[in-house]
Design a protein around this motif. Structure first.
Motif, PDB file in Angstrom:
ATOM      1  N   ARG A 137       0.824  -1.208   0.000  1.00 27.22           N
ATOM      2  CA  ARG A 137       0.000   0.000   0.000  1.00 27.22           C
ATOM      3  C   ARG A 137       0.856   1.255   0.000  1.00 27.22           C
ATOM      4  O   ARG A 137       0.532   2.246  -0.670  1.00 27.22           O
ATOM      5  N   PHE A 141       0.595   3.788  -3.101  1.00 27.56           N
ATOM      6  CA  PHE A 141       0.169   5.151  -2.771  1.00 27.56           C
ATOM      7  C   PHE A 141       1.225   6.172  -3.186  1.00 27.56           C
ATOM      8  O   PHE A 141       0.915   7.196  -3.816  1.00 27.56           O
ATOM      9  N   CYS A 145       0.744   8.946  -6.298  1.00 23.86           N
ATOM     10  CA  CYS A 145       0.814  10.386  -6.043  1.00 23.86           C
ATOM     11  C   CYS A 145       1.904  11.044  -6.883  1.00 23.86           C
ATOM     12  O   CYS A 145       1.689  12.098  -7.494  1.00 23.86           O
ATOM     13  N   PHE A 216       1.678   7.931   5.719  1.00 22.55           N
ATOM     14  CA  PHE A 216       0.736   6.951   5.184  1.00 22.55           C
ATOM     15  C   PHE A 216      -0.387   6.595   6.154  1.00 22.55           C
ATOM     16  O   PHE A 216      -1.549   6.536   5.737  1.00 22.55           O
ATOM     17  N   PHE A 220      -4.205   7.242   4.962  1.00 18.10           N
ATOM     18  CA  PHE A 220      -5.101   6.100   4.819  1.00 18.10           C
ATOM     19  C   PHE A 220      -6.358   6.271   5.687  1.00 18.10           C
ATOM     20  O   PHE A 220      -7.468   5.958   5.256  1.00 18.10           O
TER      21      PHE A 220
END
Length: 454
Positions: A137, A141, A145, A216, A220
């Motif tokens: 993840r 992510f 981005c 993160f 999240f």
């Protein structure tokens, strides 16, 4: 209940994280070594090969996502060297977020297990699948981005500045990686000062810095509960609100200090001044890019920048500093003490005393490192106190902003900054995690005696 094979393997996996300092320091040390070797190769430079100090400093600056430089990135390093720097920043940034996020989960799960054991409930352990999911993840992510921000920047450089497609894409990818991972390397000798009044460049880079600096776990959680602020955890609340407050305060102070400065904000119109102040405030979140000449700023601007850099960004992010959550906990400790409250509460949650001690420990040790390093640089260099302090804080907080003296420091001074960058990056993660995972329960209490304070 007997352990299953998967639970036993998970327990063995967890045991490897009892000494996070070994994992983080070794990993980043090997990455710095590999980067140094690559940058020492003749193919990495334009002209003569880099010296050992240049290569070591640059590799450390890239791996720790700082961005301080002792040479002009574009003029000194070849395309291969620039790609090596970008790769080191990317791997270093992903490593930071992955390590910090995994350790945060491990700490949370460890506390949860203790609580459930006391309640005689069934316990769960962090499995290898969880670790793989977290790492996946984080990578997805981050790369997503960076791709979005790179596309916007590339489009702007093509349509607004006539750059060829390939060159614009390269500029976009390089600076997107730098901004999201909070590294201050740029492909122009004056960083991004030529784009000071361009909102497309300034705001896109600022957005990348802000998103990368949230961490993160917070991002999240926001993705799941952004419509329900009351459901946010204390960590997310502190991170979001303090980040917004510091951005606003930094923008205001820098705007006032630099409004009439003919070498920074003076020539800009009102909108340009506001944009430049916001960009400069955002970069103190440990980013390192600049749209005005830092060396020409007022001394008061350096001071407020020192404070903002020292606070830094969020935990489990690529930002440095003592972290906004640490600053927030200290603020609530002071507030509780001023009000005579026996406990420190944030919202409807009580902050454990162990967390308060950790915040104080991290802050005081960080201040000690800055003081000692500043003293050493003052002894071996001819520069003024405010300039040296700025460079030390920037290096320790892995920010990468500079008043312009880094390249002029003697080799010993550059080595000190190299060590500072490495300590600033690995130390905050390892120290915070080690303190949190080394909690002990004392089975007795000693007699109390008050100590005079103040």
């Amino acid at each position: 209940m007997p352990f299953t094979r998967r639970a036993r393997w998970s327990a063995a996996l967890l045991s490897r994280f009892h000494h996070p300092a070994q994992i983080v320091v070794t990993s980043f040390g090997l990455l710095v070594l590999a980067g140094t070797i690559l940058l020492l190769q003749p193919i990495s430079t334009v002209g003569k090969p880099a010296g050992l100090v240049e290569a070591l400093f640059t590799a450390t600056s890239a791996v720790t996502v700082t961005g301080l430089a002792v040479v002009d990135t574009q003029a000194h390093w070849s395309l291969f060297g620039e790609v090596v720097i970008a790769a080191l920043v990317q791997v270093g940034g992903l490593g930071i977020m992955t390590f910090a996020t995994v350790f945060a989960v491990l700490i949370g799960r460890r506390v949860g297990v203790r609580f459930r054991m006391l309640a005689q409930a069934e316990t769960t352990m962090l499995s290898a699948a969880d670790l793989r999911s977290i790492a996946r993840r984080v990578v997805v992510f981050s790369l997503t981005c960076e791709a979005v921000f790179a596309a916007v920047l590339a489009w702007r450089w093509m349509t607004g500045y006539g750059e060829p497609f390939g060159q614009a894409v390269y500029y976009g990818v390089f600076h997107s990686i730098m901004a999201f991972n909070h590294a201050g390397f740029a492909l122009w000798p004056d960083s991004l000062t030529r784009f000071v009044a361009d909102p497309w460049i300034s705001l896109t880079v600022s957005a990348a810095v802000i998103v990368g600096g949230l961490g993160f776990p917070v991002v999240f959680e926001l993705m799941r509960t952004w419509r329900k602020p009351r459901a946010w955890s204390v960590t997310t609340r502190l991170t979001v609100w303090i980040t917004l407050a510091l951005l606003a305060v930094g923008t205001l102070f820098l705007l006032v200090a630099e409004w009439d400065n003919p070498k920074t904000f003076g020539p800009l119109d009102e909108g340009g001044k506001l944009l430049a102040a916001f960009f400069a405030s955002t970069m103190t979140r440990s980013a390192g890019l600049n749209s005005v000449d830092i060396g020409q700023m007022e001394t008061s601007s350096w001071l407020i920048s020192d404070v903002l850099m020292f606070i830094g960004g969020a935990s489990a992010s690529t930002a440095g500093g003592i972290r906004v959550t640490t600053f927030g906990v200290l603020a609530f400790v002071i507030w509780a003490e001023l009000r005579g409250e026996p406990r420190v509460n944030i919202g409807h949650r009580r902050v454990p005393e162990s967390v308060q001690r950790q915040a104080i420990t991290v802050s005081l040790l960080s201040m000690a490192v800055v003081v000692v390093s500043t003293y050493l640089l003052l002894v071996i260099s001819p520069f003024a106190f405010d300039q040296v302090l700025f460079e030390v804080v920037s290096a320790f907080t892995t920010t990468g902003l500079s008043t312009g003296i880094t390249a002029q420091l003697p080799a010993a001074g550059q080595i000190i900054l190299t060590v500072l960058m490495f300590i600033g990056r690995t130390g905050t993660i390892t120290l915070g995690t080690a303190l949190a995972m080394k909690e002990r329960t004392r089975r007795y209490e000693l007699p109390e005696e008050r100590v005079l304070v103040g």
